[in-house]
Write a protein that holds these residues in place. Structure first.
Motif, PDB file in Angstrom:
ATOM      1  N   VAL A 166      -9.280  -3.632  -8.717  1.00 30.86           N
ATOM      2  CA  VAL A 166     -10.014  -3.257  -9.820  1.00 30.86           C
ATOM      3  C   VAL A 166      -9.491  -1.832 -10.329  1.00 30.86           C
ATOM      4  CG1 VAL A 166     -11.974  -2.471  -8.774  1.00 30.86           C
ATOM      5  CG2 VAL A 166     -12.049  -3.390 -11.106  1.00 30.86           C
ATOM      6  N   ASN A 167      -9.181  -1.039  -9.546  1.00 28.57           N
ATOM      7  CA  ASN A 167      -8.518   0.375  -9.741  1.00 28.57           C
ATOM      8  C   ASN A 167      -7.422   0.272 -10.604  1.00 28.57           C
ATOM      9  OD1 ASN A 167     -10.507   2.638  -8.424  1.00 28.57           O
ATOM     10  ND2 ASN A 167     -10.367   0.729  -6.985  1.00 28.57           N
ATOM     11  N   GLY A 168      -6.488  -0.637 -10.318  1.00 24.57           N
ATOM     12  CA  GLY A 168      -5.333  -0.722 -11.311  1.00 24.57           C
ATOM     13  C   GLY A 168      -5.675  -0.924 -12.485  1.00 24.57           C
ATOM     14  N   THR A 169      -6.533  -2.034 -12.766  1.00 24.97           N
ATOM     15  CA  THR A 169      -6.990  -2.625 -14.028  1.00 24.97           C
ATOM     16  C   THR A 169      -7.633  -1.214 -14.749  1.00 24.97           C
ATOM     17  OG1 THR A 169      -7.328  -4.654 -13.347  1.00 24.97           O
ATOM     18  CG2 THR A 169      -8.541  -4.285 -15.262  1.00 24.97           C
ATOM     19  N   ALA A 192       2.837   5.359 -14.776  1.00 22.29           N
ATOM     20  CA  ALA A 192       3.170   3.909 -13.884  1.00 22.29           C
ATOM     21  C   ALA A 192       1.960   3.625 -13.070  1.00 22.29           C
ATOM     22  CB  ALA A 192       4.322   3.936 -13.198  1.00 22.29           C
ATOM     23  N   ILE A 193       1.387   2.512 -12.754  1.00 21.75           N
ATOM     24  CA  ILE A 193       0.405   2.279 -11.927  1.00 21.75           C
ATOM     25  C   ILE A 193       0.680   1.224 -10.895  1.00 21.75           C
ATOM     26  CG2 ILE A 193      -2.060   1.422 -11.925  1.00 21.75           C
ATOM     27  CD1 ILE A 193      -2.178   2.125 -14.799  1.00 21.75           C
ATOM     28  N   TRP A 194       0.726   1.505  -9.608  1.00 20.61           N
ATOM     29  CA  TRP A 194       1.023   0.512  -8.625  1.00 20.61           C
ATOM     30  C   TRP A 194      -0.025   0.323  -7.667  1.00 20.61           C
ATOM     31  CZ3 TRP A 194       6.168  -1.217  -7.418  1.00 20.61           C
ATOM     32  CH2 TRP A 194       7.087  -0.558  -8.325  1.00 20.61           C
ATOM     33  N   GLN A 195      -0.156  -1.293  -7.540  1.00 21.87           N
ATOM     34  CA  GLN A 195      -1.597  -1.712  -6.983  1.00 21.87           C
ATOM     35  C   GLN A 195      -1.209  -2.902  -6.266  1.00 21.87           C
ATOM     36  OE1 GLN A 195      -4.782  -0.268  -7.167  1.00 21.87           O
ATOM     37  NE2 GLN A 195      -4.985  -1.700  -5.332  1.00 21.87           N
ATOM     38  N   GLY A 196      -1.490  -2.828  -4.813  1.00 22.70           N
ATOM     39  CA  GLY A 196      -1.328  -4.191  -4.209  1.00 22.70           C
ATOM     40  C   GLY A 196      -2.697  -4.979  -4.323  1.00 22.70           C
ATOM     41  N   THR A 197      -2.207  -6.389  -4.394  1.00 25.82           N
ATOM     42  CA  THR A 197      -3.567  -7.347  -4.669  1.00 25.82           C
ATOM     43  C   THR A 197      -4.365  -7.523  -3.293  1.00 25.82           C
ATOM     44  OG1 THR A 197      -1.973  -9.176  -3.909  1.00 25.82           O
ATOM     45  CG2 THR A 197      -1.883  -8.617  -6.507  1.00 25.82           C
ATOM     46  N   PRO A 221      11.356  -7.877  -7.634  1.00 25.76           N
ATOM     47  CA  PRO A 221      11.344  -8.024  -6.291  1.00 25.76           C
ATOM     48  C   PRO A 221       9.914  -7.801  -5.371  1.00 25.76           C
ATOM     49  CG  PRO A 221      13.387  -7.139  -6.797  1.00 25.76           C
ATOM     50  CD  PRO A 221      12.530  -6.815  -7.888  1.00 25.76           C
ATOM     51  N   GLY A 222       9.963  -8.580  -4.350  1.00 28.21           N
ATOM     52  CA  GLY A 222       8.790  -8.158  -3.450  1.00 28.21           C
ATOM     53  C   GLY A 222       7.461  -8.712  -3.953  1.00 28.21           C
ATOM     54  N   GLY A 223       7.507  -9.855  -4.723  1.00 28.00           N
ATOM     55  CA  GLY A 223       6.304 -10.588  -5.765  1.00 28.00           C
ATOM     56  C   GLY A 223       5.622  -9.529  -6.273  1.00 28.00           C
ATOM     57  N   THR A 224       6.314  -8.811  -7.062  1.00 24.44           N
ATOM     58  CA  THR A 224       5.821  -7.776  -7.989  1.00 24.44           C
ATOM     59  C   THR A 224       5.785  -8.256  -9.469  1.00 24.44           C
ATOM     60  OG1 THR A 224       6.515  -6.009  -6.466  1.00 24.44           O
ATOM     61  CG2 THR A 224       5.749  -5.312  -8.723  1.00 24.44           C
ATOM     62  N   THR A 225       4.821  -8.072 -10.041  1.00 19.40           N
ATOM     63  CA  THR A 225       4.648  -8.309 -11.651  1.00 19.40           C
ATOM     64  C   THR A 225       4.596  -7.128 -12.233  1.00 19.40           C
ATOM     65  OG1 THR A 225       3.697 -10.668 -10.894  1.00 19.40           O
ATOM     66  CG2 THR A 225       3.342  -9.592 -13.325  1.00 19.40           C
ATOM     67  N   GLY A 248       0.162  -9.716  -2.513  1.00 19.99           N
ATOM     68  CA  GLY A 248      -0.244  -9.613  -0.913  1.00 19.99           C
ATOM     69  C   GLY A 248      -0.200  -8.186  -0.409  1.00 19.99           C
ATOM     70  N   MET A 249       0.135  -7.253  -1.043  1.00 20.94           N
ATOM     71  CA  MET A 249       0.368  -5.893  -0.486  1.00 20.94           C
ATOM     72  C   MET A 249      -1.021  -5.254  -0.378  1.00 20.94           C
ATOM     73  SD  MET A 249       2.985  -2.574  -1.304  1.00 20.94           S
ATOM     74  CE  MET A 249       1.522  -1.751  -2.477  1.00 20.94           C
ATOM     75  N   GLY A 250      -1.157  -4.735   1.018  1.00 21.23           N
ATOM     76  CA  GLY A 250      -2.352  -3.887   1.165  1.00 21.23           C
ATOM     77  C   GLY A 250      -2.246  -2.566   0.552  1.00 21.23           C
ATOM     78  N   HIS A 251      -3.121  -1.686   1.348  1.00 20.06           N
ATOM     79  CA  HIS A 251      -3.268  -0.215   0.850  1.00 20.06           C
ATOM     80  C   HIS A 251      -1.943   0.377   1.340  1.00 20.06           C
ATOM     81  CE1 HIS A 251      -5.086   3.327  -0.759  1.00 20.06           C
ATOM     82  NE2 HIS A 251      -5.130   3.862   0.422  1.00 20.06           N
ATOM     83  N   GLY A 252      -1.000   1.091   0.348  1.00 17.12           N
ATOM     84  CA  GLY A 252       0.032   1.896   0.863  1.00 17.12           C
ATOM     85  C   GLY A 252       0.886   2.014  -0.304  1.00 17.12           C
TER      86      GLY A 252
END
Length: 501
Positions: free
Chosen positions: A258-261, A245-250, A284-288, A308-312
């Motif tokens: 780009v690290n998520g990609t 699973a890969i989690w990445q904020g835009t 939820p949370g604007g997540t795709t 819209g999520m930053g680093h975390g």
């Protein structure tokens, strides 16, 4: 590379800290007064019982030679049975195991879904920001440094808690996410799955100087080149790959999206499934959520992109079943990533019932044969000897022969059904085998065709021959029936007149 030093007091609250980052290894906090303060690790957590869950959180010592100079903390729910899964959760820079224990939400799901959690901790003696060394080939490779220390913790936890070695998972934030990817590449034989939160591809950087480029820039590698970095981490490995699973904020400007990609490209290539999504859905949370399925239609790689999520780490405080965590520096309100990660791994899924009818059907000096009743919905079965799983994960029928075992000593066997998501169901009652000093011979009466399928005989030119002895058994068909006795491992003799022959 995760969060600034936490400060307190009226002066600290009156000023706004601005971070200046270089690569990974150095950072300063520039206060409004112009004073520069070096970032440092928080103090090591003390043992805590029940702070974020109903079980016990404490430090575990003497877990091995510890070449990476790490500390081991664990959370174990009250009454956790043997055979439960194990999750390893790696904190980010300037954080501690206690931060991750308190804010990530993992203890909640350890209680609900019944698994233990190990929280490794690094410190400023290893890195000035207490970062895990995802960028150092002397520390993040198989058998070396921090990677080896984490695997020693897994071995210790399996010994202490009876954890299922086939259901060990690893997750981490930022630098912890980078080391998570390295661990999945280094030890695909240890980890069944992983989750990289705001992290980096496996082996993206092998020096500190290259780390900044990985964090900030497209590396312009093909999926195959990314996949080669995983395959090269444990050369010769041919077993199943971990599900990732890969989690990445835009809006992550510390570890760029780009690290998520690149992580997606890396692990889909390793799985050999391409980069065309199998499904896309909104969470939820604007997540795709974009998933990439294996050949059996089960998600092998999942990319969670949080708008819209930053680093975390994505958290969602609350008491709902899909809510968890505490917001704060680098624990960001969106949705509970720990919940979705656990479900992606198959934790918390409804368990299949225990198989009935488990029986010992044959015993030799070095093998025990078992059979049981089928369970509706089972994709395969797990077999346990003396509480330890002994199959290779490919038992699709309702029989199994455990070889290479000393049956002069008594052993207890149990079996459990496994669903298509990999979730292991309830275990059967235990049956005993062996222990007589001189095991009774194993005899098998079946058609010549069935004997060959079971590996007790072979056919050549339409004729059947017993394995080992080579005795002729007649035509290779489903009508000719013989009894074979296994007199030693893999050596069978005709015993139609009675067994033993």
């Amino acid at each position: 590379m995760d969060k600034p030093v936490r400060t307190s007091g009226p002066v600290a609250r009156a000023v706004r800290a601005v971070r200046r980052w270089t690569a990974v290894g150095t950072a300063v906090l520039t206060l409004a007064s112009g004073t520069a303060v070096a970032a440092s690790a928080a103090p090591a957590p003390a043992a805590v019982a029940g702070a974020a869950g109903s079980g016990t959180y404490q430090q575990v010592s003497d877990f091995g030679s510890n070449p990476g100079n790490l500390a081991m903390y664990s959370y174990v729910p009250t009454g956790l049975p043997a055979g439960a899964p194990l999750v390893v959760a790696l904190h980010g820079c300037t954080q501690t195991a206690n931060d991750y224990y308190s804010s990530s939400g993992w203890p909640k799901y350890a209680d609900l879904y019944r698994f233990a959690v190990v929280f490794p901790q690094t410190g400023s003696a290893n890195n000035s920001l207490s970062c895990f060394s995802w960028f150092d080939s002397g520390k993040d490779a198989r058998g070396r440094g921090e990677a080896a220390s984490v695997v020693q913790m897994v071995t210790k936890a399996e010994s202490l808690y009876g954890s299922d070695s086939h259901r060990v998972f690893v997750t981490g934030l930022s630098a912890g996410g980078g080391l998570t990817a390295d661990l999945l590449a280094d030890y695909p034989d240890v980890f069944a799955g992983g989750a990289v939160d705001s992290g980096l591809p496996a082996q993206c950087a092998t020096t500190l100087g290259a780390a900044s480029g990985c964090q900030n820039d497209d590396q312009h590698l093909t999926p195959a080149q990314w996949g080669d970095k995983v395959r090269g981490s444990d050369p010769g490995y041919t077993g199943p790959w971990p599900r990732v699973a890969i989690w990445q904020g835009t809006a992550d400007y510390t570890v760029r999206p780009v690290n998520g990609t690149e992580l997606r490209d890396q692990w889909t290539d390793v799985w050999g499934i391409g980069q065309t999504p199998s499904s896309t859905q909104s969470l939820p949370g604007g997540t795709t959520l974009t998933t990439y399925d294996d050949g059996g239609g089960r998600p092998a790689v999942a990319l969670y992109s949080v708008s819209g999520m930053g680093h975390g780490l994505a958290v969602d405080p609350g008491s709902g079943p899909d809510q968890c965590g505490t917001t704060g520096a680098y624990f960001l309100g969106a949705l509970c990533s720990s919940y979705y990660t656990a479900r992606f791994w198959g934790l918390g899924a409804a368990q299949l019932p225990a198989p009935g009818g488990l029986a010992v059907t044959g015993t030799t000096a070095h093998a025990v044969s078992l059979s049981w009743n089928a369970v509706s919905g089972a994709a395969s079965y797990a077999v346990y000897r003396d509480g330890v799983r002994v199959d290779t994960g490919a038992v699709t029928g309702t029989t199994y022969t455990d070889t290479g075992v000393d049956t002069s000593v008594a052993h207890g066997y149990a079996v459990a059904a496994v669903d298509s998501s990999g979730t292991v169901g309830a275990r059967s009652s235990t049956v005993s085998a062996g222990g007589s000093g001189t095991p009774a011979p194993a005899c098998f009466t079946d058609s010549n065709y069935a004997q060959t399928v079971a590996g007790r005989a072979h056919q050549s030119g339409g004729q059947t021959y017993a394995n080992g002895s080579g005795q002729a058994m007649g035509l290779w068909n489903t009508f000719t029936v013989h009894t074979l006795e296994e007199t030693s491992p893999g050596f069978y003799v005709l015993a139609d007149a009675g067994c033993p022959a």
